[in-house]
Design a protein around this motif. Structure first.
Motif, PDB file in Angstrom:
ATOM      1  N   SER A 130       0.818  -1.191   0.163  1.00 47.95           N
ATOM      2  CA  SER A 130      -0.043  -0.007   0.084  1.00 47.95           C
ATOM      3  C   SER A 130       0.981   1.181   0.040  1.00 47.95           C
ATOM      4  O   SER A 130       0.703   2.173  -0.754  1.00 47.95           O
ATOM      5  N   ASP A 131       1.919   1.088   0.840  1.00 50.02           N
ATOM      6  CA  ASP A 131       2.994   2.459   0.724  1.00 50.02           C
ATOM      7  C   ASP A 131       3.462   2.535  -0.670  1.00 50.02           C
ATOM      8  O   ASP A 131       3.797   3.698  -1.064  1.00 50.02           O
ATOM      9  N   LEU A 132       3.513   1.511  -1.273  1.00 49.78           N
ATOM     10  CA  LEU A 132       4.021   1.706  -2.920  1.00 49.78           C
ATOM     11  C   LEU A 132       2.928   2.166  -3.813  1.00 49.78           C
ATOM     12  O   LEU A 132       3.397   2.432  -4.885  1.00 49.78           O
ATOM     13  N   GLY A 133       1.856   2.108  -3.203  1.00 51.34           N
ATOM     14  CA  GLY A 133       0.577   2.795  -4.113  1.00 51.34           C
ATOM     15  C   GLY A 133      -0.132   2.105  -4.677  1.00 51.34           C
ATOM     16  O   GLY A 133      -0.924   2.122  -5.275  1.00 51.34           O
ATOM     17  N   HIS A 134      -0.187   0.530  -4.278  1.00 55.82           N
ATOM     18  CA  HIS A 134      -1.030  -0.445  -4.779  1.00 55.82           C
ATOM     19  C   HIS A 134      -2.305  -0.855  -3.979  1.00 55.82           C
ATOM     20  O   HIS A 134      -2.028  -0.645  -2.911  1.00 55.82           O
ATOM     21  N   GLY A 135      -3.270  -0.769  -4.559  1.00 55.96           N
ATOM     22  CA  GLY A 135      -4.539  -0.925  -3.956  1.00 55.96           C
ATOM     23  C   GLY A 135      -5.192  -2.197  -4.223  1.00 55.96           C
ATOM     24  O   GLY A 135      -4.566  -2.974  -4.841  1.00 55.96           O
ATOM     25  N   PRO A 136      -6.272  -2.601  -3.684  1.00 61.01           N
ATOM     26  CA  PRO A 136      -7.138  -3.812  -4.109  1.00 61.01           C
ATOM     27  C   PRO A 136      -7.097  -4.049  -5.682  1.00 61.01           C
ATOM     28  O   PRO A 136      -7.189  -3.041  -6.624  1.00 61.01           O
ATOM     29  N   ALA A 166       2.313 -14.052  -0.028  1.00 66.62           N
ATOM     30  CA  ALA A 166       1.100 -14.476  -0.564  1.00 66.62           C
ATOM     31  C   ALA A 166       0.019 -13.993   0.314  1.00 66.62           C
ATOM     32  O   ALA A 166      -1.051 -13.388  -0.143  1.00 66.62           O
ATOM     33  N   LEU A 167       0.164 -13.959   1.790  1.00 66.01           N
ATOM     34  CA  LEU A 167      -1.079 -13.813   2.420  1.00 66.01           C
ATOM     35  C   LEU A 167      -1.008 -12.337   2.728  1.00 66.01           C
ATOM     36  O   LEU A 167      -2.345 -11.693   2.835  1.00 66.01           O
ATOM     37  N   GLY A 168      -0.120 -11.617   2.620  1.00 68.67           N
ATOM     38  CA  GLY A 168       0.006  -9.985   2.635  1.00 68.67           C
ATOM     39  C   GLY A 168      -0.713  -9.378   1.371  1.00 68.67           C
ATOM     40  O   GLY A 168      -1.507  -8.628   1.473  1.00 68.67           O
ATOM     41  N   THR A 169      -0.815  -9.950   0.237  1.00 70.81           N
ATOM     42  CA  THR A 169      -1.041  -9.556  -0.999  1.00 70.81           C
ATOM     43  C   THR A 169      -2.706  -9.904  -0.604  1.00 70.81           C
ATOM     44  O   THR A 169      -3.350  -8.915  -1.026  1.00 70.81           O
ATOM     45  N   LEU A 170      -3.201 -10.817  -0.459  1.00 69.42           N
ATOM     46  CA  LEU A 170      -4.678 -10.969   0.017  1.00 69.42           C
ATOM     47  C   LEU A 170      -5.118 -10.183   1.202  1.00 69.42           C
ATOM     48  O   LEU A 170      -6.267  -9.813   0.807  1.00 69.42           O
ATOM     49  N   LYS A 171      -4.425  -9.866   2.152  1.00 77.67           N
ATOM     50  CA  LYS A 171      -4.951  -8.824   2.999  1.00 77.67           C
ATOM     51  C   LYS A 171      -4.973  -7.593   2.349  1.00 77.67           C
ATOM     52  O   LYS A 171      -5.859  -6.594   2.820  1.00 77.67           O
ATOM     53  N   ALA A 172      -4.142  -7.273   1.363  1.00 76.90           N
ATOM     54  CA  ALA A 172      -4.213  -5.887   0.724  1.00 76.90           C
ATOM     55  C   ALA A 172      -5.422  -6.112  -0.495  1.00 76.90           C
ATOM     56  O   ALA A 172      -5.510  -5.086  -1.182  1.00 76.90           O
ATOM     57  N   GLY A 173      -5.950  -7.104  -0.375  1.00 76.38           N
ATOM     58  CA  GLY A 173      -7.154  -6.982  -1.413  1.00 76.38           C
ATOM     59  C   GLY A 173      -6.598  -7.558  -2.833  1.00 76.38           C
ATOM     60  O   GLY A 173      -7.433  -7.366  -3.702  1.00 76.38           O
ATOM     61  N   GLY A 174      -5.301  -7.742  -2.898  1.00 76.07           N
ATOM     62  CA  GLY A 174      -4.830  -8.174  -4.421  1.00 76.07           C
ATOM     63  C   GLY A 174      -4.970  -9.516  -4.698  1.00 76.07           C
ATOM     64  O   GLY A 174      -5.637 -10.295  -4.002  1.00 76.07           O
ATOM     65  N   VAL A 175      -4.363  -9.808  -5.704  1.00 75.94           N
ATOM     66  CA  VAL A 175      -4.257 -11.302  -6.273  1.00 75.94           C
ATOM     67  C   VAL A 175      -3.165 -11.843  -6.482  1.00 75.94           C
ATOM     68  O   VAL A 175      -2.187 -11.187  -6.894  1.00 75.94           O
ATOM     69  N   GLU A 235      -4.712  -2.011   7.872  1.00 74.10           N
ATOM     70  CA  GLU A 235      -6.171  -2.469   8.179  1.00 74.10           C
ATOM     71  C   GLU A 235      -6.411  -3.133   6.970  1.00 74.10           C
ATOM     72  O   GLU A 235      -6.589  -2.872   5.871  1.00 74.10           O
ATOM     73  N   LEU A 236      -6.697  -4.379   7.211  1.00 77.25           N
ATOM     74  CA  LEU A 236      -7.213  -5.454   6.255  1.00 77.25           C
ATOM     75  C   LEU A 236      -8.274  -5.067   5.233  1.00 77.25           C
ATOM     76  O   LEU A 236      -9.423  -4.512   5.628  1.00 77.25           O
ATOM     77  N   VAL A 237      -7.951  -4.978   4.070  1.00 79.09           N
ATOM     78  CA  VAL A 237      -9.041  -4.587   3.082  1.00 79.09           C
ATOM     79  C   VAL A 237     -10.346  -5.521   3.011  1.00 79.09           C
ATOM     80  O   VAL A 237     -10.071  -6.691   3.102  1.00 79.09           O
ATOM     81  N   GLU A 238     -11.649  -4.821   3.177  1.00 73.97           N
ATOM     82  CA  GLU A 238     -12.700  -5.633   3.183  1.00 73.97           C
ATOM     83  C   GLU A 238     -13.179  -6.427   2.118  1.00 73.97           C
ATOM     84  O   GLU A 238     -14.009  -5.851   1.297  1.00 73.97           O
ATOM     85  N   THR A 239     -12.477  -7.307   1.715  1.00 73.29           N
ATOM     86  CA  THR A 239     -12.817  -7.967   0.378  1.00 73.29           C
ATOM     87  C   THR A 239     -14.223  -8.971   0.591  1.00 73.29           C
ATOM     88  O   THR A 239     -14.308  -9.052   1.777  1.00 73.29           O
ATOM     89  N   ARG A 240     -14.678  -8.968  -0.616  1.00 69.21           N
ATOM     90  CA  ARG A 240     -16.059  -9.892  -0.524  1.00 69.21           C
ATOM     91  C   ARG A 240     -15.847 -11.105  -1.114  1.00 69.21           C
ATOM     92  O   ARG A 240     -14.715 -11.503  -1.633  1.00 69.21           O
ATOM     93  N   ALA A 241     -16.661 -12.216  -0.651  1.00 71.81           N
ATOM     94  CA  ALA A 241     -16.342 -13.496  -1.028  1.00 71.81           C
ATOM     95  C   ALA A 241     -16.085 -13.710  -2.578  1.00 71.81           C
ATOM     96  O   ALA A 241     -15.308 -14.440  -2.997  1.00 71.81           O
ATOM     97  N   GLU A 242     -16.634 -12.842  -3.493  1.00 68.00           N
ATOM     98  CA  GLU A 242     -16.486 -13.047  -4.679  1.00 68.00           C
ATOM     99  C   GLU A 242     -15.321 -12.096  -5.582  1.00 68.00           C
ATOM    100  O   GLU A 242     -15.037 -12.225  -6.840  1.00 68.00           O
TER     101      GLU A 242
END
Ligand code: ATP
Ligand code: MG
Length: 566
Positions: free
Chosen positions: A78-84, A102-111, A188-195
């Motif tokens: 997120s500091d690098l400017g990347h969002g969900p 892997a897990l940090g990317t998922l927390k950030a809402g990434g793929v 603050e973990l990104v509030e991702t949705r199931a889909e």
């Protein structure tokens, strides 16, 4: 355990959804279920990852440590400017950074998209291009060799994070360790949705060009439940999944399922070595072990002596995936470990285990087991635009699944037609052929592409290969069909030998005779070749199509996942 299984037998996916915690907003995030919720439940001190380095170094991370490091990685993105939606690729072996990324990317809402670290430049380039990578995490030398030469052609790739490098960042790379050391572990973990899209996994490329399968956060419902039911995971377990992080097993069951189930997962950085593996099983007191038929066959090849020198009595549950498990291997493990290997079946596309020999079942050697609770599987026959379910026992047909399970792939990246072609008449067609017996056990026949038609018989390579492996000289076998004017196709077998056996015309003849007496002349190979090695994918699957192409002098097709390019 039998009672527990019985209690699960009638459960459906909604029941399994209830096994998770969910975000306060009602959203779902794989990393939250795998890490943060254990800390919230007071299990922060429990060991999450026990890492064994190649050269003997070990590191241990508790669930609280893992929360901190994954928060830090997410914060850094997120500091690098990347969002969900950010697409993070990895080109790493089994190193701690892989799990944080892997897990940090998922927390950030990434793929997150893991690649085989042994891929050459072209397979890396093509997958990163198709997958539109924004960020790559790689070792310095891999980056320099495999990515730097074509980086200029990839404007989408914004950041390359380098592991195993000195503290200084390069002109176009960032030294990850130093950068993380400067980053607060607050996110603050990104509030991702199931889909929401969470994972991108390329298939093994056994039958052709690899496909990029899209998975969403909801998959965690299946990872968690199947880890518990099919792998028998319980919180006190020491669990070891030997799969490479570059294919789907390395994520679904090498990261997510063990962590959501709160076990201690062992991560061994080293590649296969029979002696090291037995030592590891003994010293680390592994209780649940998930590996693949290729590895099991290599252990068998290494002989019983090494195994017998170790105390393996801690092992409670052994499971296998990736290829059909020959009955011989099940019998071998029963003899050696006092327990059978439990085969289970699934694919990159299914995201999680669908058919398995679970703990309470009697294992029928050679069968992949029964559909898990909530999974509807059938043997079907294609009939124009629709399909017909085959109710007769032991009738081979397409192995089909009723869509709707949580870890089902949501598409092949940029290949809508190919995705649509997988569904017919309300079923997902797996591309594999199988049979169901009178007790409801499923038996793998072969991949639709590998099945042989000879003089009116449909021959599954697996049956012939398993018969070959029963011969004391044979370590591994692969069988293909080659065109024949009279029979349509005739069967040719390739085998590798156990130590102490020599290739000879006599042995060749003996092998042909052995299968003929086991299976009958109609199914047995007419030709046999003793070889040093069989071509296989990096995920350990024998590439029959390549044997066939070479035999017939045809183009080899996509061999980007071939383990040892000839
Ligand atoms: P591609 O789809 O690119 O050809 P692939 O099918 O090998 O490659 P994966 O998704 O990694 O890619 O592998 C899934 C396949 O592996 C299954 O469809 C099946 O053919 C085989 N397989 C996995 N587990 C088993 C098993 N227990 N028994 C038999 N076959 C299995
Ligand atoms: Mg496939």
């Amino acid at each position: 355990m039998a009672d527990y299984d019985r209690a699960c037998a009638d459960l459906n996916w909604d029941d399994f959804r209830d096994w998770l915690d969910y975000l306060p907003s009602g959203g779902l995030n794989i990393a939250f279920e795998a890490v943060d919720r254990h800390v919230a439940h007071g299990r922060g001190d429990h060991e999450a990852i026990r890492w064994l380095g190649k050269s003997g170094e070990t590191r241990s991370y508790s669930y609280a440590d893992l929360k901190r490091e994954t928060d830090r990685f997410a914060r850094f993105l997120s500091d690098l400017g990347h969002g969900p939606g950010v697409r993070v690729f990895s080109l790493l072996g089994r190193v701690p950074e892989l799990y944080f990324a892997a897990l940090g990317t998922l927390k950030a809402g990434g793929v997150f998209c893991p690649l085989f670290s042994a891929f050459g430049p072209e397979p890396v380039r093509s997958r990163m291009t198709i997958g539109k990578a924004d960020v790559l995490v790689a070792r310095a030398r891999d980056y320099a060799k495999k990515v730097a030469p074509w980086r200029a052609q990839m404007p989408d790739l914004k950041h390359v994070l380098i592991t195993e490098s000195p503290d200084e960042s390069g002109a176009d790379t960032i030294a990850l360790a130093a950068a993380l050391a400067r980053t607060p572990a607050q996110f603050e973990l990104v509030e991702t949705r199931a889909e929401d899209m969470a994972l991108l996994h390329f298939t093994s490329g056994t039958t052709g060009k690899p496909k990029g399968a899209i998975h969403v956060h909801e998959a965690v419902v299946a990872h968690n439940a199947t880890g518990r039911i099919a792998l028998d995971l319980r919180p006190g377990d020491i669990y070891w999944c030997t799969a490479d992080p570059g294919w789907v097993t390395g994520t679904s069951y090498g990261i997510i399922a063990p962590l959501t189930n709160g076990v201690t997962m062992l991560v061994d950085e080293a590649e296969f070595d029979a002696r090291r593996w037995y030592e590891t099983l003994e010293r680390e007191r592994v209780t649940v072990w998930y590996t693949a038929p290729t590895a099991i066959r290599l252990l068998m090849k290494s002989g019983a002596e090494i195994a017998k020198a170790h105390d393996l009595s801690r092992l409670r549950f052994l499971a296998s995936v990736g290829e059909p498990l020959n009955p011989e291997a099940v019998v071998w493990s029963q003899k050696l470990f006092g327990r059978p290997f439990h085969d289970n079946w699934w694919q990159t596309e299914t995201g999680g285990i669908m058919i398995a020999n679970y703990a309470s079942m009697d294992v029928k050697p050679g069968s992949m087991g029964k559909p898990l609770p909530a999974v509807e599987a059938a043997i079907v026959e294609e009939n124009g635009d629709s399909v017909r379910v085959l109710d007769t026992a032991n009738a081979p047909g397409h192995l089909a699944l009723r869509p709707g399970w949580p870890s089902m792939f949501r598409g092949y990246l940029d290949e809508e037609k190919r995705y649509a072609a997988c569904f017919k008449g309300g079923w997902y067609l797996s591309g594999d052929l199988a049979m169901r017996d009178e007790d409801g056990y499923f038996w793998f026949v072969g991949r639709a592409d590998d099945v042989i038609k000879s003089a009116g018989h449909l021959i599954g390579p697996f049956e012939v290969e398993s018969a070959l492996i029963e011969h004391p000289a044979v370590a591994e076998a692969a069988v293909i069909g080659i065109p024949d004017e009279r029979a349509g196709e005739i069967v040719k077998g390739y085998v590798t030998l156990h130590q102490g056996f020599q290739s000879s015309p006599q042995l060749n003849k003996e092998l042909l005779g052995h299968v003929r007496s086991r299976l009958g002349a109609a199914i047995a190979p007419r030709l046999m070749e003793i070889v040093d090695d069989l071509p296989r994918t990096r995920s350990g699957k024998i590439m029959r199509r390549l044997l066939k192409a070479r035999e017939l002098g045809l183009p080899e097709g996509d061999i980007s996942t071939l383990e040892k390019p000839a």
